[in-house]
Scaffold this motif. Structure first.
Motif, PDB file in Angstrom:
ATOM      1  N   GLY A  46       0.821  -1.211   0.000  1.00  0.00           N
ATOM      2  CA  GLY A  46       0.000   0.000   0.000  1.00  0.00           C
ATOM      3  C   GLY A  46       0.851   1.256   0.000  1.00  0.00           C
ATOM      4  O   GLY A  46       0.534   2.241  -0.679  1.00  0.00           O
ATOM      5  N   ASP A  47       1.965   1.219   0.734  1.00  0.00           N
ATOM      6  CA  ASP A  47       2.888   2.357   0.730  1.00  0.00           C
ATOM      7  C   ASP A  47       3.489   2.563  -0.656  1.00  0.00           C
ATOM      8  O   ASP A  47       3.610   3.697  -1.125  1.00  0.00           O
ATOM      9  CB  ASP A  47       4.022   2.149   1.738  1.00  0.00           C
ATOM     10  N   LYS A  48       3.845   1.483  -1.322  1.00  0.00           N
ATOM     11  CA  LYS A  48       4.409   1.585  -2.681  1.00  0.00           C
ATOM     12  C   LYS A  48       3.375   2.149  -3.654  1.00  0.00           C
ATOM     13  O   LYS A  48       3.716   2.932  -4.532  1.00  0.00           O
ATOM     14  CB  LYS A  48       4.880   0.221  -3.181  1.00  0.00           C
ATOM     15  N   LEU A  49       2.124   1.726  -3.486  1.00  0.00           N
ATOM     16  CA  LEU A  49       1.062   2.173  -4.396  1.00  0.00           C
ATOM     17  C   LEU A  49       0.540   3.564  -4.036  1.00  0.00           C
ATOM     18  O   LEU A  49      -0.100   4.213  -4.861  1.00  0.00           O
ATOM     19  CB  LEU A  49      -0.096   1.171  -4.383  1.00  0.00           C
ATOM     20  N   GLY A  50       0.766   3.979  -2.810  1.00  0.00           N
ATOM     21  CA  GLY A  50       0.287   5.288  -2.380  1.00  0.00           C
ATOM     22  C   GLY A  50      -1.061   5.248  -1.695  1.00  0.00           C
ATOM     23  O   GLY A  50      -1.553   6.272  -1.234  1.00  0.00           O
ATOM     24  N   THR A  51      -1.670   4.070  -1.602  1.00  0.00           N
ATOM     25  CA  THR A  51      -2.955   3.913  -0.917  1.00  0.00           C
ATOM     26  C   THR A  51      -3.218   2.441  -0.640  1.00  0.00           C
ATOM     27  O   THR A  51      -2.969   1.583  -1.495  1.00  0.00           O
ATOM     28  CB  THR A  51      -4.121   4.506  -1.733  1.00  0.00           C
ATOM     29  N   ASP A  52      -3.737   2.163   0.533  1.00  0.00           N
ATOM     30  CA  ASP A  52      -4.093   0.783   0.876  1.00  0.00           C
ATOM     31  C   ASP A  52      -5.269   0.277   0.049  1.00  0.00           C
ATOM     32  O   ASP A  52      -5.414  -0.922  -0.162  1.00  0.00           O
ATOM     33  CB  ASP A  52      -4.434   0.681   2.363  1.00  0.00           C
ATOM     34  N   GLU A  53      -6.128   1.185  -0.420  1.00  0.00           N
ATOM     35  CA  GLU A  53      -7.297   0.783  -1.202  1.00  0.00           C
ATOM     36  C   GLU A  53      -6.921   0.158  -2.540  1.00  0.00           C
ATOM     37  O   GLU A  53      -7.735  -0.514  -3.162  1.00  0.00           O
ATOM     38  CB  GLU A  53      -8.239   1.969  -1.431  1.00  0.00           C
ATOM     39  N   ALA A  54      -5.695   0.377  -3.015  1.00  0.00           N
ATOM     40  CA  ALA A  54      -5.272  -0.168  -4.312  1.00  0.00           C
ATOM     41  C   ALA A  54      -4.623  -1.544  -4.186  1.00  0.00           C
ATOM     42  O   ALA A  54      -4.368  -2.191  -5.201  1.00  0.00           O
ATOM     43  CB  ALA A  54      -4.311   0.795  -4.986  1.00  0.00           C
ATOM     44  N   VAL A  55      -4.386  -2.015  -2.959  1.00  0.00           N
ATOM     45  CA  VAL A  55      -3.683  -3.285  -2.779  1.00  0.00           C
ATOM     46  C   VAL A  55      -4.460  -4.443  -3.403  1.00  0.00           C
ATOM     47  O   VAL A  55      -3.906  -5.206  -4.213  1.00  0.00           O
ATOM     48  CB  VAL A  55      -3.385  -3.554  -1.285  1.00  0.00           C
ATOM     49  N   HIS A  56      -5.702  -4.612  -3.042  1.00  0.00           N
ATOM     50  CA  HIS A  56      -6.479  -5.736  -3.595  1.00  0.00           C
ATOM     51  C   HIS A  56      -6.624  -5.622  -5.119  1.00  0.00           C
ATOM     52  O   HIS A  56      -6.352  -6.610  -5.829  1.00  0.00           O
ATOM     53  CB  HIS A  56      -7.841  -5.853  -2.916  1.00  0.00           C
ATOM     54  N   PRO A  57      -7.017  -4.466  -5.667  1.00  0.00           N
ATOM     55  CA  PRO A  57      -7.094  -4.372  -7.135  1.00  0.00           C
ATOM     56  C   PRO A  57      -5.748  -4.631  -7.824  1.00  0.00           C
ATOM     57  O   PRO A  57      -5.704  -5.236  -8.898  1.00  0.00           O
ATOM     58  CB  PRO A  57      -7.577  -2.942  -7.389  1.00  0.00           C
ATOM     59  N   PHE A  58      -4.656  -4.221  -7.198  1.00  0.00           N
ATOM     60  CA  PHE A  58      -3.334  -4.473  -7.760  1.00  0.00           C
ATOM     61  C   PHE A  58      -3.055  -5.975  -7.807  1.00  0.00           C
ATOM     62  O   PHE A  58      -2.558  -6.497  -8.806  1.00  0.00           O
ATOM     63  CB  PHE A  58      -2.261  -3.757  -6.938  1.00  0.00           C
ATOM     64  N   MET A  59      -3.365  -6.672  -6.723  1.00  0.00           N
ATOM     65  CA  MET A  59      -3.126  -8.110  -6.670  1.00  0.00           C
ATOM     66  C   MET A  59      -3.980  -8.860  -7.695  1.00  0.00           C
ATOM     67  O   MET A  59      -3.514  -9.819  -8.315  1.00  0.00           O
ATOM     68  CB  MET A  59      -3.366  -8.643  -5.258  1.00  0.00           C
ATOM     69  N   VAL A  60      -5.222  -8.414  -7.893  1.00  0.00           N
ATOM     70  CA  VAL A  60      -6.084  -9.030  -8.910  1.00  0.00           C
ATOM     71  C   VAL A  60      -5.498  -8.778 -10.297  1.00  0.00           C
ATOM     72  O   VAL A  60      -5.439  -9.678 -11.140  1.00  0.00           O
ATOM     73  CB  VAL A  60      -7.537  -8.502  -8.803  1.00  0.00           C
ATOM     74  N   PHE A  61      -5.058  -7.536 -10.535  1.00  0.00           N
ATOM     75  CA  PHE A  61      -4.422  -7.196 -11.813  1.00  0.00           C
ATOM     76  C   PHE A  61      -3.217  -8.099 -12.066  1.00  0.00           C
ATOM     77  O   PHE A  61      -3.076  -8.678 -13.149  1.00  0.00           O
ATOM     78  CB  PHE A  61      -4.024  -5.714 -11.800  1.00  0.00           C
ATOM     79  N   LEU A  62      -2.349  -8.244 -11.076  1.00  0.00           N
ATOM     80  CA  LEU A  62      -1.175  -9.110 -11.222  1.00  0.00           C
ATOM     81  C   LEU A  62      -1.569 -10.554 -11.497  1.00  0.00           C
ATOM     82  O   LEU A  62      -0.938 -11.229 -12.316  1.00  0.00           O
ATOM     83  CB  LEU A  62      -0.332  -9.077  -9.949  1.00  0.00           C
ATOM     84  N   ASP A  63      -2.587 -11.021 -10.823  1.00  0.00           N
ATOM     85  CA  ASP A  63      -3.051 -12.391 -11.020  1.00  0.00           C
ATOM     86  C   ASP A  63      -3.537 -12.592 -12.458  1.00  0.00           C
ATOM     87  O   ASP A  63      -3.190 -13.582 -13.110  1.00  0.00           O
ATOM     88  CB  ASP A  63      -4.167 -12.699 -10.018  1.00  0.00           C
ATOM     89  N   GLU A  64      -4.317 -11.657 -12.958  1.00  0.00           N
ATOM     90  CA  GLU A  64      -4.828 -11.770 -14.333  1.00  0.00           C
ATOM     91  C   GLU A  64      -3.693 -11.692 -15.351  1.00  0.00           C
ATOM     92  O   GLU A  64      -3.668 -12.456 -16.321  1.00  0.00           O
ATOM     93  CB  GLU A  64      -5.870 -10.682 -14.620  1.00  0.00           C
ATOM     94  N   VAL A  65      -2.765 -10.785 -15.129  1.00  0.00           N
ATOM     95  CA  VAL A  65      -1.615 -10.661 -16.034  1.00  0.00           C
ATOM     96  C   VAL A  65      -0.781 -11.933 -15.995  1.00  0.00           C
ATOM     97  O   VAL A  65      -0.362 -12.448 -17.038  1.00  0.00           O
ATOM     98  CB  VAL A  65      -0.766  -9.428 -15.657  1.00  0.00           C
ATOM     99  N   GLY A  66      -0.546 -12.459 -14.805  1.00  0.00           N
ATOM    100  CA  GLY A  66       0.240 -13.683 -14.664  1.00  0.00           C
ATOM    101  C   GLY A  66      -0.372 -14.856 -15.402  1.00  0.00           C
ATOM    102  O   GLY A  66       0.355 -15.687 -15.968  1.00  0.00           O
TER     103      GLY A  66
END
Length: 135
Positions: A46-66
């Motif tokens: 969340g610190d890297k992304l700038g917000t904790d609210e983006a953590v779950h969407p980021f992980m879903v994005f990574l999963d789909e890309v993977g």
């Protein structure tokens, strides 16, 4: 005019791109290294992304890309200021999603992923960028 191979093969420096793009690249690199070391922390992501609210969407994005990527995603080490080609492509895809530019998004991925595989990445990228831009 001579052919400049370095210009052709050069990728952006994360110190010179938009802050949201740099945060995405740093989050990609952090996630990869933290998973390898088994020290992943949502709060740090969340610190890297700038917000904790983006953590779950980021992980879903990574999963789909993977799931869609034809080979392992190539990331540069954290000390490397230049983006890898995959990092650059993921940032371009996320930017297209933020702009609701599905045509550009599809152009970026058409050669490597069929439409049925691109659709979940598009949806995940839209949610991720919405989370990044609303906070």
């Amino acid at each position: 005019m001579p052919f400049d191979l370095e210009l052709l093969t050069s990728t952006p420096d994360i110190r010179t791109v938009a802050p949201v793009h740099a945060r995405l690249v740093c989050a990609l690199r952090y996630t990869h290294i933290a998973r390898q070391r088994r020290k992943f922390c949502c709060r740090e992501l969340g610190d890297k992304l700038g917000t904790d609210e983006a953590v779950h969407p980021f992980m879903v994005f990574l999963d789909e890309v993977g799931r869609a990527w034809p080979e392992p995603i190539s990331l540069n080490p954290p000390c490397q200021p230049r983006m890898s080609y995959d990092e650059m492509l993921l940032v371009d895809c996320a930017t297209a999603a933020a702009k609701n530019d599905r045509a550009s998004f599809d152009d970026f991925l058409r050669d490597m992923a069929p439409e049925a595989t691109r659709r979940p990445i598009w949806n995940a990228a839209r949610r991720l960028m919405a989370a990044l831009y609303t906070n």
